[in-house]
Design a protein around this motif. Sequence first.
Motif, PDB file in Angstrom:
ATOM      1  N   LEU A  67       0.838  -1.138  -0.014  1.00 50.83           N
ATOM      2  CA  LEU A  67       0.100  -0.021  -0.139  1.00 50.83           C
ATOM      3  C   LEU A  67       0.756   1.225   0.070  1.00 50.83           C
ATOM      4  O   LEU A  67       0.293   2.454  -0.257  1.00 50.83           O
ATOM      5  N   GLU A  68       2.150   1.229   0.523  1.00 49.86           N
ATOM      6  CA  GLU A  68       2.904   2.419   0.747  1.00 49.86           C
ATOM      7  C   GLU A  68       4.526   1.772   0.307  1.00 49.86           C
ATOM      8  O   GLU A  68       4.649   0.737   0.812  1.00 49.86           O
ATOM      9  N   PHE A  69       5.237   2.838   0.080  1.00 46.99           N
ATOM     10  CA  PHE A  69       6.556   2.769   0.094  1.00 46.99           C
ATOM     11  C   PHE A  69       7.197   3.711   1.098  1.00 46.99           C
ATOM     12  O   PHE A  69       6.848   5.056   1.195  1.00 46.99           O
ATOM     13  N   HIS A  70       8.292   3.363   1.837  1.00 44.55           N
ATOM     14  CA  HIS A  70       8.872   4.158   2.715  1.00 44.55           C
ATOM     15  C   HIS A  70      10.342   4.453   1.927  1.00 44.55           C
ATOM     16  O   HIS A  70      10.945   3.758   1.681  1.00 44.55           O
ATOM     17  N   GLY A  71      10.259   5.795   1.343  1.00 47.25           N
ATOM     18  CA  GLY A  71      11.419   6.319   0.812  1.00 47.25           C
ATOM     19  C   GLY A  71      12.643   6.755   1.669  1.00 47.25           C
ATOM     20  O   GLY A  71      12.603   6.436   2.883  1.00 47.25           O
ATOM     21  N   LYS A  72      13.583   7.547   1.137  1.00 48.39           N
ATOM     22  CA  LYS A  72      14.659   8.058   1.673  1.00 48.39           C
ATOM     23  C   LYS A  72      13.964   8.903   2.751  1.00 48.39           C
ATOM     24  O   LYS A  72      12.663   9.570   2.672  1.00 48.39           O
ATOM     25  N   THR A  73      14.721   9.240   4.033  1.00 45.40           N
ATOM     26  CA  THR A  73      13.959  10.018   4.990  1.00 45.40           C
ATOM     27  C   THR A  73      14.683  11.591   4.960  1.00 45.40           C
ATOM     28  O   THR A  73      13.979  12.221   5.360  1.00 45.40           O
ATOM     29  N   GLY A  74      15.803  11.566   4.489  1.00 46.11           N
ATOM     30  CA  GLY A  74      16.363  13.006   4.584  1.00 46.11           C
ATOM     31  C   GLY A  74      16.716  13.308   6.117  1.00 46.11           C
ATOM     32  O   GLY A  74      16.503  12.405   6.885  1.00 46.11           O
ATOM     33  N   GLY A  75      17.264  14.496   6.218  1.00 50.61           N
ATOM     34  CA  GLY A  75      17.343  15.033   7.581  1.00 50.61           C
ATOM     35  C   GLY A  75      18.322  14.187   8.531  1.00 50.61           C
ATOM     36  O   GLY A  75      18.400  14.187   9.638  1.00 50.61           O
ATOM     37  N   GLU A  76      19.683  13.497   7.801  1.00 50.22           N
ATOM     38  CA  GLU A  76      20.454  12.678   8.336  1.00 50.22           C
ATOM     39  C   GLU A  76      21.262  13.669   9.084  1.00 50.22           C
ATOM     40  O   GLU A  76      21.797  13.140  10.493  1.00 50.22           O
ATOM     41  N   ASN A  77      21.547  14.910   8.903  1.00 49.74           N
ATOM     42  CA  ASN A  77      22.562  15.870   9.593  1.00 49.74           C
ATOM     43  C   ASN A  77      21.713  16.121  11.068  1.00 49.74           C
ATOM     44  O   ASN A  77      22.313  16.757  11.785  1.00 49.74           O
ATOM     45  N   GLY A  83      23.096   7.759  14.499  1.00 52.73           N
ATOM     46  CA  GLY A  83      21.999   8.009  13.855  1.00 52.73           C
ATOM     47  C   GLY A  83      22.354   8.368  12.546  1.00 52.73           C
ATOM     48  O   GLY A  83      21.754   8.078  11.440  1.00 52.73           O
ATOM     49  N   LYS A  84      22.970   9.326  12.293  1.00 49.98           N
ATOM     50  CA  LYS A  84      23.693   9.992  11.181  1.00 49.98           C
ATOM     51  C   LYS A  84      24.304   9.066  10.101  1.00 49.98           C
ATOM     52  O   LYS A  84      24.096   9.071   9.169  1.00 49.98           O
ATOM     53  N   ILE A  85      25.225   8.116  10.559  1.00 46.26           N
ATOM     54  CA  ILE A  85      26.042   7.014   9.892  1.00 46.26           C
ATOM     55  C   ILE A  85      24.969   6.158   9.448  1.00 46.26           C
ATOM     56  O   ILE A  85      25.003   5.777   8.143  1.00 46.26           O
ATOM     57  N   ILE A  86      24.192   5.780  10.260  1.00 48.42           N
ATOM     58  CA  ILE A  86      23.433   4.370   9.949  1.00 48.42           C
ATOM     59  C   ILE A  86      22.492   5.043   8.847  1.00 48.42           C
ATOM     60  O   ILE A  86      22.089   4.455   7.639  1.00 48.42           O
ATOM     61  N   MET A  87      21.574   6.245   8.973  1.00 45.39           N
ATOM     62  CA  MET A  87      20.692   6.797   8.052  1.00 45.39           C
ATOM     63  C   MET A  87      21.113   7.054   6.823  1.00 45.39           C
ATOM     64  O   MET A  87      20.534   6.951   5.576  1.00 45.39           O
ATOM     65  N   THR A  88      22.505   7.723   6.795  1.00 45.20           N
ATOM     66  CA  THR A  88      23.092   8.071   5.489  1.00 45.20           C
ATOM     67  C   THR A  88      23.286   6.854   4.812  1.00 45.20           C
ATOM     68  O   THR A  88      22.989   6.797   3.292  1.00 45.20           O
ATOM     69  N   LEU A  89      23.933   5.672   5.387  1.00 47.21           N
ATOM     70  CA  LEU A  89      24.155   4.336   4.823  1.00 47.21           C
ATOM     71  C   LEU A  89      22.612   3.688   4.059  1.00 47.21           C
ATOM     72  O   LEU A  89      22.605   3.132   3.105  1.00 47.21           O
ATOM     73  N   VAL A  90      21.543   3.847   5.095  1.00 44.82           N
ATOM     74  CA  VAL A  90      20.444   3.297   4.541  1.00 44.82           C
ATOM     75  C   VAL A  90      19.736   4.065   3.433  1.00 44.82           C
ATOM     76  O   VAL A  90      19.469   3.417   2.650  1.00 44.82           O
ATOM     77  N   ASN A  91      19.812   5.318   3.432  1.00 46.48           N
ATOM     78  CA  ASN A  91      19.369   6.205   2.699  1.00 46.48           C
ATOM     79  C   ASN A  91      19.858   6.067   1.013  1.00 46.48           C
ATOM     80  O   ASN A  91      19.368   5.938   0.041  1.00 46.48           O
ATOM     81  N   LEU A  92      21.439   5.857   1.113  1.00 43.26           N
ATOM     82  CA  LEU A  92      21.956   5.328  -0.061  1.00 43.26           C
ATOM     83  C   LEU A  92      21.633   4.194  -0.854  1.00 43.26           C
ATOM     84  O   LEU A  92      21.637   4.272  -1.964  1.00 43.26           O
ATOM     85  N   GLY A  93      20.794   3.309  -0.161  1.00 47.13           N
ATOM     86  CA  GLY A  93      20.204   2.150  -0.515  1.00 47.13           C
ATOM     87  C   GLY A  93      18.767   2.276  -1.000  1.00 47.13           C
ATOM     88  O   GLY A  93      18.301   1.087  -1.282  1.00 47.13           O
ATOM     89  N   ILE A  94      18.117   3.265  -0.702  1.00 47.92           N
ATOM     90  CA  ILE A  94      16.596   3.390  -1.179  1.00 47.92           C
ATOM     91  C   ILE A  94      16.615   4.212  -2.432  1.00 47.92           C
ATOM     92  O   ILE A  94      17.148   5.317  -2.499  1.00 47.92           O
ATOM     93  N   CYS A  95      15.688   3.925  -3.263  1.00 43.89           N
ATOM     94  CA  CYS A  95      15.214   4.459  -4.595  1.00 43.89           C
ATOM     95  C   CYS A  95      14.908   6.036  -4.068  1.00 43.89           C
ATOM     96  O   CYS A  95      13.960   5.940  -3.089  1.00 43.89           O
ATOM     97  N   ASN A  96      14.708   6.945  -5.025  1.00 41.71           N
ATOM     98  CA  ASN A  96      14.315   8.208  -4.764  1.00 41.71           C
ATOM     99  C   ASN A  96      12.756   8.365  -5.377  1.00 41.71           C
ATOM    100  O   ASN A  96      12.305   7.554  -6.041  1.00 41.71           O
ATOM    101  N   VAL A  97      12.299   9.372  -4.729  1.00 40.13           N
ATOM    102  CA  VAL A  97      10.870   9.729  -5.022  1.00 40.13           C
ATOM    103  C   VAL A  97      10.585   9.686  -6.614  1.00 40.13           C
ATOM    104  O   VAL A  97       9.553   9.056  -7.045  1.00 40.13           O
ATOM    105  N   LYS A  98      11.603  10.103  -7.600  1.00 42.26           N
ATOM    106  CA  LYS A  98      11.270  10.178  -9.131  1.00 42.26           C
ATOM    107  C   LYS A  98      11.104   8.973  -9.574  1.00 42.26           C
ATOM    108  O   LYS A  98      10.165   8.570 -10.184  1.00 42.26           O
ATOM    109  N   ILE A  99      11.860   7.991  -9.095  1.00 39.07           N
ATOM    110  CA  ILE A  99      11.747   6.588  -9.651  1.00 39.07           C
ATOM    111  C   ILE A  99      10.414   6.029  -9.243  1.00 39.07           C
ATOM    112  O   ILE A  99       9.729   5.175 -10.017  1.00 39.07           O
ATOM    113  N   LEU A 100      10.266   5.883  -7.874  1.00 36.16           N
ATOM    114  CA  LEU A 100       9.089   5.269  -7.413  1.00 36.16           C
ATOM    115  C   LEU A 100       7.718   5.647  -7.867  1.00 36.16           C
ATOM    116  O   LEU A 100       7.075   4.724  -8.251  1.00 36.16           O
TER     117      LEU A 100
END
Length: 285
Positions: A67-77, A83-100
């Motif tokens: 029903l929904e995709f969870h995209g990149k979060t932004g706001g790593e900084n 949290g910054k390290i983990i979410m930077t790595l996680v977000n690198l592995g997530i498709c961006n909104v345009k593609i989805l």
Amino acid sequence: MSKQNRPRYLVSTDSIGFLGNPGQFLYLWQEYFDNKTLDGVEAIAFKPLWRLIKLVMILRNNDIPVLEFHGKTGGENQLNFSGKIIMTLVNLGICNVKILLKKFPEIEFLSHAPYFEKNFTKQIIFHQRPKKIWIENHLSGKRGIEDAIKQIIIYRENNINSSGMLDIYHYVANSITTLETNWSIIVEELKMYILLKDKNGRQLFNGIHFPIGSRLDDSLPIDSMTDEMLELFAQKIIPYAKRVVFENQQFFPGLFFSSNKMLEKQKERNKKLIERFKKTGIIKL
């Protein structure tokens, strides 16, 4: 509560981690879709795209709707160092909104307030006009709620179908050590936020993220929360939610992958939690 009036209950694919596969998700959750306890999936939109397409297809073939995709979060900084390290790595592995939105126009899109603040995101969404967007509070406490509300209003003013997703852990992240003592106050605060309406009388937050995972730096300490705490939440909050999403992040290495033994252990834990949620009214039958 009738089936028509109960929230729609979703579960996140975060329970199988970054490298998990559809078979593992089915092993953990299919029975709860078969017996109508769960209604759909929030899929973490992990790359590569072909793997995401395969996940959606296999779940649909098993009568499990994404029903929904969870995209990149932004706001790593805005996060602390870990949290910054983990979410930077996680977000690198997530498709961006345009593609989805291009590939899956029929699936709703969720992200955190900082991602929706980006001009890139705004331009894509204003142009693509997705089925619906869900805007989640990112920072802890009142600040995260206010940031989300600001974005909800902006997108609604531009005629985008948008609602808030109130993440319970994000709200209480800085008060976990006093959670049991202050729970009744916290629940009243959450009720106040979920009842907030925009100038047109529409509820701002229609969804709830209820994180129940074993990775405790992004999950409620659900195993130590009492039934009375859950019952209070069910009484005060659940009647006003149209969607409840159970996030279920696993502690390392489950954030990335799970062995068969880890999956067996998680499945056993999931069963106990689902039964508790039915008993306490978090899940309305």
